[in-house]
Write an enzyme that holds these catalytic residues in place. Structure first.
Site, PDB file in Angstrom:
ATOM      1  N   GLU A 276     -50.948 -31.443   4.372  1.00  0.00           N
ATOM      2  CA  GLU A 276     -52.031 -31.579   5.343  1.00  0.00           C
ATOM      3  C   GLU A 276     -53.300 -30.866   4.873  1.00  0.00           C
ATOM      4  O   GLU A 276     -54.410 -31.251   5.240  1.00  0.00           O
ATOM      5  CB  GLU A 276     -51.580 -31.021   6.696  1.00  0.00           C
ATOM      6  CG  GLU A 276     -52.450 -31.452   7.854  1.00  0.00           C
ATOM      7  CD  GLU A 276     -51.867 -31.069   9.206  1.00  0.00           C
ATOM      8  OE1 GLU A 276     -52.509 -31.373  10.222  1.00  0.00           O
ATOM      9  OE2 GLU A 276     -50.767 -30.464   9.243  1.00  0.00           O
ATOM     10  N   HIS A 297     -27.151 -34.013  -8.095  1.00  0.00           N
ATOM     11  CA  HIS A 297     -26.404 -35.240  -8.341  1.00  0.00           C
ATOM     12  C   HIS A 297     -27.176 -36.467  -7.872  1.00  0.00           C
ATOM     13  O   HIS A 297     -26.650 -37.565  -7.856  1.00  0.00           O
ATOM     14  CB  HIS A 297     -25.053 -35.169  -7.634  1.00  0.00           C
ATOM     15  CG  HIS A 297     -24.211 -34.025  -8.102  1.00  0.00           C
ATOM     16  ND1 HIS A 297     -23.296 -34.118  -9.127  1.00  0.00           N
ATOM     17  CD2 HIS A 297     -24.182 -32.724  -7.711  1.00  0.00           C
ATOM     18  CE1 HIS A 297     -22.729 -32.942  -9.339  1.00  0.00           C
ATOM     19  NE2 HIS A 297     -23.243 -32.076  -8.489  1.00  0.00           N
ATOM     20  N   LYS A 409     -53.110 -41.968  15.331  1.00  0.00           N
ATOM     21  CA  LYS A 409     -53.149 -41.604  16.746  1.00  0.00           C
ATOM     22  C   LYS A 409     -54.033 -42.561  17.541  1.00  0.00           C
ATOM     23  O   LYS A 409     -53.695 -42.941  18.674  1.00  0.00           O
ATOM     24  CB  LYS A 409     -53.659 -40.174  16.914  1.00  0.00           C
ATOM     25  CG  LYS A 409     -52.687 -39.098  16.463  1.00  0.00           C
ATOM     26  CD  LYS A 409     -53.237 -37.713  16.773  1.00  0.00           C
ATOM     27  CE  LYS A 409     -52.269 -36.628  16.371  1.00  0.00           C
ATOM     28  NZ  LYS A 409     -52.777 -35.274  16.667  1.00  0.00           N
TER      29      LYS A 409
END
Length: 419
Positions: A276, A297, A409
Site C-alpha cells: 500500500e 515443496h 470502492k
C-alpha cells in the site's frame, strides 16, 4: 537489535551497497530531520507520541477490565486496523486470555456466520476500529454485532461492552457519544498500516495478555538507534537501499520468508505495509511471502528454477523457540540419522541449506532478531515502518497515501446503491 546479512553470490550487490548508500544519504537526513510536507502523517514516527506512559496506563486498565469480565473479545477491523495486533496475538497470546475473535475483515456470509457462532454463549466485548468509518467490512460487521449485543445484554450492558476506535469528529465518535460506548482515539496523523503502536494495535494485544510495555520499549529502542545511526551503519536504511537497488536491477518481487510459523500473521502486516505504501505510479516491488519449510515443496521450486524475478528476505530468530528430541522408536524407517537430534537443530540446518542454495540463484537478505517476544516484535514494527518510509522516498512515491484503493470502492458503493 536487528542485524542484516547479505548473501548474494548472484549479483554481488553487497559489494556495491556502500556507494549506493553514500549517493542517497540525503534521504535519511530528510527523514530524520522531519519533513514538513508529511507532518500530518508522522504521528507514528516518535513512539512516545501515541504510546506514552499515560496512554499505556489507560489501555492496560481497560484491557484488565475486559479480561476480568469477558470470555471473548471481537476485534472488528480490516487491514491496518487488525493486522499488527493479530500478528502479535497469534504468535504470543497467553493461555489465560479471552478468546480473540476477528471480524470486520470479510464480506463472506459463511465467514460472518462462523464469527457469530463463535460469540454465542460467551461474555463478549467488541472493539470496532475504523479511522473514517466508511469502510464496508468493519462497518457492516459492527452493525450485526451491535444488534447481537443489544439482543443479548440490553441497551445499558451492551453499551458498557462496546468499544470503538476512530478519529475525533467522525460519525463513529458521534455514535459512541450518543449511545454511551467507550471511545478511543485512532490518531488522525497515523495511517492504518502505521498504527501498530497506538490504541489501534495495543488494546487488542493487551486484552490477549501481551506485555505492551515491553513491545513499546522495543519500538522505542529501535527508534532511538535508527534516528542516531549514520547512513552507512543504519540497518533500516541499508535494507531500504538494497530493496531499491535490486528493483533497479530488474527484480520486481521481494519474498519475505521464515522457518518460524509464528510469523504467519506478521507476513500479512508486512505485505500491506509495503504494497500500500509503494505500489503507486507504476512503481514498487510486489511483496510476497514464503512459509518455510512447508512451502519449500512448492514455491521453493520456483525460487530455485523459475523466472528470476525476486529476491528473498529471511526473518531469522537467533534463539530457538522450543526443543523436541527425535527418539528411536525401534521401527526401521530410514530416518535413523535423526536419532537424538533436536528439532531446533534440524530446523536451523534446513534454514542454512535453503539460504545456501537460494543465494546461488538470487539475492538473499537475512534479518535476525534475538528471540520471539514482545520486545522484538516492537523492534520489527518500528524497523519496517522506518525502512518502508525511506524506501518509498527513494522510489519517488508518496509513502502515506493510497489513491488506488478508492477505485474499487467507488464501483462497489455504486453497485450497493450508496448515495
Amino acid at each position: 537489535m536487528i542485524t542484516l546479512d547479505i548473501k548474494d553470490t548472484k549479483t554481488g550487490g553487497g559489494e556495491r551497497l556502500d556507494s549506493y548508500i553514500k549517493a542517497r544519504e540525503n534521504v535519511l537526513s530528510q527523514v530524520v530531520s522531519g519533513e514538513e510536507k508529511y507532518k500530518d502523517f508522522l504521528g507514528w514516527f516518535h513512539t512516545s507520541q501515541w504510546a506514552g506512559e499515560d496512554t499505556l496506563d489507560r489501555i492496560q486498565a481497560l484491557a484488565d477490565q475486559i479480561r476480568a469480565d469477558g470470555d471473548a473479545f471481537v476485534l472488528i477491523g480490516v487491514g491496518g486496523s487488525n493486522n499488527a495486533a493479530r500478528s502479535v496475538i497469534e504468535a504470543l497470546k497467553t493461555e489465560d486470555s479471552p478468546q480473540i475473535i476477528y471480524g470486520g475483515n470479510t464480506l463472506s456470509p459463511a465467514a460472518l456466520g462462523q464469527m457469530m457462532d463463535k460469540v454465542q454463549g460467551k461474555r463478549i466485548y467488541i472493539d470496532c476500529i475504523a479511522k473514517n468509518f466508511e469502510t464496508l467490512e468493519p462497518g457492516s460487521s459492527f452493525r450485526i454485532l451491535r444488534k447481537y449485543m443489544y439482543d443479548t445484554y440490553g441497551s445499558q450492558e451492551a453499551a458498557r461492552r462496546i468499544i470503538a476506535t476512530g478519529t475525533r469528529g467522525s460519525l463513529l465518535e458521534q455514535i459512541c457519544r450518543e449511545h454511551g460506548y467507550t471511545f478511543l482515539d485512532f490518531p488522525e496523523d497515523v495511517g492504518g498500516r502505521f498504527s501498530a503502536l497506538t490504541n489501534v494495535g495495543l488494546l487488542p494485544m493487551a486484552v490477549a495478555g501481551i506485555d505492551i510495555r515491553r513491545l513499546v520499549k522495543g519500538a522505542a529502542d529501535m527508534e532511538r538507534e535508527l534516528l542516531q545511526a549514520p547512513a552507512i551503519k543504519n540497518t533500516a536504511f541499508r535494507y531500504a537501499c538494497l530493496r531499491n537497488m535490486y528493483l533497479e536491477q530488474g527484480y520486481t518481487l521481494e519474498m519475505l520468508a521464515s522457518f518460524e510459523p509464528a510469523f504467519r500473521w506478521f507476513y500479512k502486516w508486512w505485505v500491506q505495509l509495503f504494497a500500500e505504501t509503494e505500489g503507486k505510479d507504476g512503481k514498487g516491488l510486489f511483496p510476497v511471502t514464503g512459509e518455510y519449510s512447508e512451502e519449500l515443496h512448492a514455491v521453493g521450486q520456483f525460487v530455485q528454477d523459475g523466472t528470476p524475478l525476486m529476491f528473498e528476505t529471511f526473518l531469522n530468530v537467533r534463539e530457538a523457540t522450543g526443543s523436541l528430541i527425535v527418539e528411536n522408536d525401534g521401527i526401521k524407517d530410514a530416518f535413523d540419522y535423526l536419532d537424538g537430534m533436536d528439532f531446533q537443530n534440524i530446523n536451523r540446518t534446513a534454514f542454512e541449506a535453503t539460504v545456501k542454495a537460494h543465494c546461488q540463484k538470487l539475492p538473499c537478505l537475512i534479518l535476525t532478531i534475538d528471540t520471539l517476544d514482545e520486545y522484538h516484535f516492537g523492534q520489527m514494527f518500528y524497523f519496517f515502518l522506518f525502512a518502508c518510509y525511506l524506501s518509498a522516498k527513494m522510489l519517488g512515491v508518496n509513502p502515506f497515501d493510497q489513491p488506488g484503493v478508492e477505485a474499487y470502492k467507488n464501483w462497489m458503493f455504486e453497485g450497493l446503491g450508496k448515495c
